[in-house]
Write an enzyme that holds these catalytic residues in place. Structure first.
Site, mmCIF file in Angstrom:
data_model
loop_
_atom_site.group_PDB
_atom_site.id
_atom_site.type_symbol
_atom_site.label_atom_id
_atom_site.label_comp_id
_atom_site.label_asym_id
_atom_site.label_seq_id
_atom_site.Cartn_x
_atom_site.Cartn_y
_atom_site.Cartn_z
ATOM 1 N N GLY A 1 28.197 110.708 -43.033
ATOM 2 C CA GLY A 1 29.333 110.011 -42.424
ATOM 3 C C GLY A 1 29.161 108.501 -42.481
ATOM 4 N N ALA B 1 30.747 106.059 -47.575
ATOM 5 C CA ALA B 1 31.061 106.964 -48.691
ATOM 6 C C ALA B 1 31.669 108.262 -48.171
ATOM 7 C CB ALA B 1 29.808 107.243 -49.515
ATOM 8 N N GLU C 1 29.531 94.982 -46.560
ATOM 9 C CA GLU C 1 30.625 94.425 -45.773
ATOM 10 C C GLU C 1 31.578 93.575 -46.600
ATOM 11 O OE1 GLU C 1 28.478 92.724 -42.334
ATOM 12 O OE2 GLU C 1 28.743 94.743 -41.546
ATOM 13 N N LYS D 1 39.291 88.314 -48.506
ATOM 14 C CA LYS D 1 38.316 87.840 -49.509
ATOM 15 C C LYS D 1 39.036 87.659 -50.836
ATOM 16 C CE LYS D 1 34.371 89.517 -52.206
ATOM 17 N NZ LYS D 1 33.342 90.561 -52.377
ATOM 18 N N THR E 1 30.077 95.981 -55.333
ATOM 19 C CA THR E 1 30.793 96.991 -56.111
ATOM 20 C C THR E 1 30.605 98.423 -55.602
ATOM 21 O OG1 THR E 1 28.867 96.956 -57.558
ATOM 22 C CG2 THR E 1 30.818 95.764 -58.319
ATOM 23 N N ILE F 1 31.308 100.188 -52.786
ATOM 24 C CA ILE F 1 32.452 100.909 -52.218
ATOM 25 C C ILE F 1 33.542 101.069 -53.282
ATOM 26 C CG2 ILE F 1 34.311 100.637 -50.517
ATOM 27 C CD1 ILE F 1 32.038 99.619 -48.622
HETATM 28 C C1 LIG Z 1 21.515 95.445 -48.758
HETATM 29 C C2 LIG Z 1 22.781 96.128 -49.108
HETATM 30 C C3 LIG Z 1 23.975 95.405 -49.169
HETATM 31 C C4 LIG Z 1 25.171 96.031 -49.536
HETATM 32 N N1 LIG Z 1 26.322 95.293 -49.667
HETATM 33 C C5 LIG Z 1 27.440 95.900 -50.109
HETATM 34 C C6 LIG Z 1 28.662 95.185 -50.257
HETATM 35 O O1 LIG Z 1 28.756 93.998 -49.946
HETATM 36 N N2 LIG Z 1 29.745 95.854 -50.703
HETATM 37 C C7 LIG Z 1 29.705 97.174 -51.015
HETATM 38 O O2 LIG Z 1 30.715 97.730 -51.463
HETATM 39 N N3 LIG Z 1 28.580 97.886 -50.834
HETATM 40 C C8 LIG Z 1 27.462 97.282 -50.404
HETATM 41 N N4 LIG Z 1 26.340 98.024 -50.205
HETATM 42 C C9 LIG Z 1 26.398 99.460 -50.396
HETATM 43 C C10 LIG Z 1 27.046 100.109 -49.190
HETATM 44 O O3 LIG Z 1 26.315 99.823 -48.023
HETATM 45 C C11 LIG Z 1 27.087 101.602 -49.388
HETATM 46 O O4 LIG Z 1 27.562 101.901 -50.655
HETATM 47 C C12 LIG Z 1 28.027 102.231 -48.417
HETATM 48 O O5 LIG Z 1 27.747 101.823 -47.128
HETATM 49 C C13 LIG Z 1 27.969 103.709 -48.520
HETATM 50 O O6 LIG Z 1 26.784 104.171 -47.997
HETATM 51 P P1 LIG Z 1 26.621 105.716 -47.905
HETATM 52 O O7 LIG Z 1 27.739 106.263 -47.103
HETATM 53 O O8 LIG Z 1 26.393 106.267 -49.252
HETATM 54 O O9 LIG Z 1 25.219 105.882 -47.114
HETATM 55 P P2 LIG Z 1 24.837 105.711 -45.531
HETATM 56 O O10 LIG Z 1 25.633 104.662 -44.851
HETATM 57 O O11 LIG Z 1 23.369 105.580 -45.537
HETATM 58 O O12 LIG Z 1 25.264 107.102 -44.917
HETATM 59 C C14 LIG Z 1 24.483 108.265 -45.092
HETATM 60 C C15 LIG Z 1 25.003 109.328 -44.149
HETATM 61 O O13 LIG Z 1 24.294 110.534 -44.398
HETATM 62 C C16 LIG Z 1 23.854 111.073 -43.159
HETATM 63 N N5 LIG Z 1 22.667 111.893 -43.380
HETATM 64 C C17 LIG Z 1 21.574 111.575 -44.115
HETATM 65 N N6 LIG Z 1 20.698 112.576 -44.060
HETATM 66 C C18 LIG Z 1 21.247 113.553 -43.300
HETATM 67 C C19 LIG Z 1 20.824 114.832 -42.854
HETATM 68 N N7 LIG Z 1 19.643 115.341 -43.162
HETATM 69 N N8 LIG Z 1 21.652 115.560 -42.064
HETATM 70 C C20 LIG Z 1 22.877 115.066 -41.720
HETATM 71 N N9 LIG Z 1 23.320 113.867 -42.094
HETATM 72 C C21 LIG Z 1 22.515 113.122 -42.874
HETATM 73 C C22 LIG Z 1 23.607 109.862 -42.281
HETATM 74 O O14 LIG Z 1 23.595 110.180 -40.921
HETATM 75 C C23 LIG Z 1 24.800 108.985 -42.671
HETATM 76 O O15 LIG Z 1 25.926 109.389 -41.930
HETATM 77 C C24 LIG Z 1 25.157 97.415 -49.809
HETATM 78 C C25 LIG Z 1 23.982 98.143 -49.708
HETATM 79 C C26 LIG Z 1 22.797 97.518 -49.366
HETATM 80 C C27 LIG Z 1 21.537 98.329 -49.292
#
Ligand SMILES: Cc1cc2nc3c(=O)[nH]c(=O)nc-3n(C[C@H](O)[C@H](O)[C@H](O)COP(=O)(O)OP(=O)(O)OC[C@H]3O[C@@H](n4cnc5c(N)ncnc54)[C@H](O)[C@@H]3O)c2cc1C
Length: 505
Positions: free
Chosen positions: A14, A17, A51, A80, A350, A352
C-alpha cells in the site's frame, strides 16, 4: 471471466505503487465482475519518499476525474513545471539549466534553440543555453503558477510536488470509494502452485488470500515476483553509482509574496546530488549519493551544511536504494510494480511515472489477452525498453558532467558502461548529427525527446571550447535573441503567482 465468479486481483503493498494501481484497475474495470484487494502491512510502512512527479500524474488524476481542488490541498501539493539542475557543470556560463516539461508555446522558440545549438556544436559563437529559449525558466524565476490568464490561450504542461504519505492516504480513500478492499496484514509466505502460478498469499497467522492475478507492490522487499517466482534482477550499478539517500525536511520556503518554488531543484554535491522539493507545509530535501565515495555520516553533514541545518536537531532519515530492474515485470500470474519492479534513482522523478505507464500498458495488454498471458512477452519487452530508455537519459547526466573536481565526478565522466543507444546519442551530438533523426532511428522518443536531450547537452555547455568559436555570418540565420527575450517577457506577464494558483483550489 465467468459471469458468476469475480476475477480476483490481489495487490500486495500500500505504497504509492499499490494505491495508484488499485485506483487505475478499479476505474478501468468498473462495472466488470472484478474484485480488487490491497494487502499491506501496517508495521512495515511505506518508503515515504518520492514527492516529485512528471505530467503523467496530472493525466492520472484527470483520468480518475479527481479534481486538483480535491487532492492537492489534502497532500500539501504544489505545481511543478520542470527541474533546475545546478552545479553539474563548472563551465563558465553553464552553472545551471532548466529542464522544462514540454509545452505548446515552446514551438515558437524551440526551432531557434535547436538551430543555435547546432551552430554552436559546429563551432559558431551563438547563444545556445536552453534557459533563453523556454518560458518555464522565466516563470520559475518569478514563481508564477502554471495557469495563464483567460486571454492567453496557451496551457503549460505541469506535474506536482506532494507529500508521499498524504498522497497514499488520499488514494486509499479514493480506492475504497471505487470498491477496493483494504486488508491490513503482514504477509509471511507466497503459495506457488505446480503450474508456476501464484495461488495465494499467507498472512502471519496463517490467513490465506487467494487470487486469480497478483500485483507485487511490496517495494524493495520484492516479495512475489523476485523472491517467490524467481524473476531475474538486472542491476544498474555499473552505470548508476548512487545507492543511498539521506533525507531531511526544512520549513516551507516561500517568497515575500507567499509563493513556493514551482520547480524541483537538483543540485550537484560532492558524491551525488540533492533534491529540493517545495511543499505547502514543509520543504523536502534529500542527498542521493554513492557510499563508495562518501559515508552516510559525512553525507548527512554535507546535506546539513548545504541546508544551513548543522546546528538543527531535526533528524535525518537514511535510506538504501536498489537501482536496477526485473528482467520481466510480468511473470506467471503476477505483475511487479513500483520499487519491486525496478528503480532508476530519482534524478528525473520518473518512478511514479513508470508505475502509471506500466499499469496502463498492462490493462490494455490484459484486456486484449482476455485476462490471460497472451500478451505477456510483448508487454515485458515494452516495459524493459522503457526502463532502459529512461536509464540511458539519467546515465547521460553523470557521464556528461562537466565538473571533474573529485573521484566521484571523474569516475562518472570516465564511465564506459554505456548502452549502445547512449553511445549513439553522444556520437550524434559530438559529430553534429540531427538529434531528432537519431532519436527516431533509435526509437527512444517515447522516453525522452529531442528537447530533453538538447537541454541536457546544451545545459551542461557540451560545445567546442569557446576560444575556438568563430563569429556567425549574417546569412547563417542565428536566432534573434532580443526578439526571443521580448517574447518570453511578454508571455510571462500572463501568468499570476504560484500562490494565486494554489489559493484558487
Ligand atoms: C530516495 C528516493 C527518492 C525518490 N524520489 C522520487 C521522486 O521524486 N519521484 C518519483 O516518482 N519517485 C521517487 N522515488 C520512488 C518512489 O518513492 C516509489 O516509486 C514510490 O513511492 C512507490 O513505492 P512502492 O509503493 O513501490 O514501495 P513502498 O512505498 O516501499 O511500499 C511498499 C508496500 O509494501 C508493503 N509490504 C512490504 N512487505 C510486506 C509484507 N511482507 N506484507 C504486507 N505488506 C508488505 C509495505 O507495507 C508498503 O505498504 C524515490 C525513491 C527513493 C528511494
Amino acid at each position: 471471466m465467468t459471469a458468476e465468479k469475480a476475477f480476483r486481483f490481489v495487490i500486495l503493498g500500500g505504497g504509492s505503487a499499490g494505491w495508484i494501481t488499485a485506483n487505475l484497475f478499479a476505474h478501468h474495470w468498473r462495472g466488470k465482475n472484478v474484485e480488487i484487494q490491497v494487502v499491506e502491512s501496517p508495521d512495515i510502512g511505506i518508503i515515504g519518499v518520492g514527492e516529485g512527479s512528471t505530467p503523467q500524474l496530472k493525466a492520472f488524476f484527470d483520468q480518475l476525474n479527481i479534481s486538483e481542488s480535491l487532492w492537492m490541498p489534502a497532500c500539501d501539493a504544489t505545481y511543478k513545471i520542470g527541474i533546475r539542475f545546478a552545479g553539474w557543470s563548472h563551465k563558465n556560463g553553464y552553472d545551471s539549466y532548466f529542464h522544462p516539461f514540454p509545452a505548446p508555446l515552446d514551438m515558437h522558440s524551440e526551432p531557434s534553440f535547436i538551430r543555435n545549438a547546432a551552430m554552436r556544436r559546429a563551432g559558431i559563437d551563438v547563444p545556445a543555453h536552453p534557459d533563453s529559449f523556454y518560458l518555464s525558466p522565466h516563470l520559475a524565476a518569478q514563481r508564477s503558477g502554471p495557469h495563464p490568464s483567460d486571454n492567453f490561450p496557451f496551457e503549460l504542461s505541469y506535474g506536482y510536488h506532494f507529500d508521499a504519505y498524504k498522497l497514499g492516504d488520499f488514494l486509499r480513500g479514493h480506492a475504497a470509494s471505487l470498491g477496493v478492499r483494504h486488508i491490513p496484514m503482514r504477509i509471511e509466505d507466497v503459495i506457488v502452485g505446480d503450474d508456476g502460478n501464484v495461488d495465494a498469499l499467507l498472512g502471519e497467522e496463517g490467513q490465506r488470500i487467494d487470487g486469480d492475478f497478483f500485483v507485487d507492490c511490496s517495494g524493495f522487499r520484492a516479495i512475489i515476483n523476485e523472491k517467490a517466482l524467481g524473476a531475474p534482477y538486472i542491476p544498474f550499478a555499473d552505470n548508476l553509482f548512487n545507492n543511498r539517500a539521506v533525507v531531511m525536511p526544512t520549513p516551507p520556503d516561500l517568497d515575500a509574496a507567499g509563493s513556493a518554488a514551482i520547480a524541483t531543484g537538483a543540485t550537484a554535491m560532492n558524491a551525488g546530488w540533492r533534491w529540493s522539493i517545495p511543499l505547502t507545509q514543509r520543504h523536502g530535501n534529500g542527498y542521493v549519493y554513492s557510499d563508495k565515495y562518501i559515508d552516510p555520516d559525512a553525507a548527512e553533514t554535507e546535506l546539513r551544511a548545504a541546508l544551513d541545518m548543522l546546528d538543527s536537531d531535526v533528524s535525518a532519515r537514511h535510506l538504501q536504494m536498489r537501482v536496477g530492474r526485473l528482467a520481466d515485470s510480468w511473470s506467471a500470474n503476477s505483475l511487479a510494480m513500483g520499487l519491486s519492479q525496478g528503480f532508476i534513482e530519482p534524478l528525473e522523478a520518473t518512478a511514479i511515472h513508470i508505475v502509471i505507464a506500466t499499469a496502463q500498458q498492462f490493462m490494455a495488454a490484459f484486456d486484449d489477452g482476455e485476462f490471460g498471458p497472451k500478451n505477456r512477452d510483448i508487454f515485458n519487452q515494452r516495459i524493459a525498453a522503457r526502463y532502459e530508455g529512461i536509464r540511458d537519459y539519467i546515465v547521460a547526466h553523470y557521464r556528461l558532467n562537466q565538473r571533474g573536481d573529485n573521484d566521484y565526478w571523474r569516475d562518472n565522466a570516465a564511465n564506459d558502461h554505456l548502452s549502445d543507444n547512449l553511445k549513439a546519442m553522444m556520437t550524434a551530438w559530438f559529430t553534429g548529427k540531427d538529434m531528432a533523426a537519431e532519436i527516431a532511428r533509435l526509437n527512444i522518443g517515447n522516453y525522452y525527446g529531442n528537447i530533453s536531450w538538447h537541454c541536457l547537452f546544451a545545459g551542461y555547455g557540451v560545445f567546442p571550447d569557446s576560444r575556438k568559436l568563430r563569429a556567425p555570418l549574417p546569412h547563417e540565420g542565428a536566432a534573434d535573441m532580443v526578439k526571443i527575450a521580448h517574447f518570453m517577457a511578454g508571455a510571462a506577464r500572463n501568468f499570476g503567482s504560484h500562490k494565486a494558483s494554489l489559493d484558487r483550489l
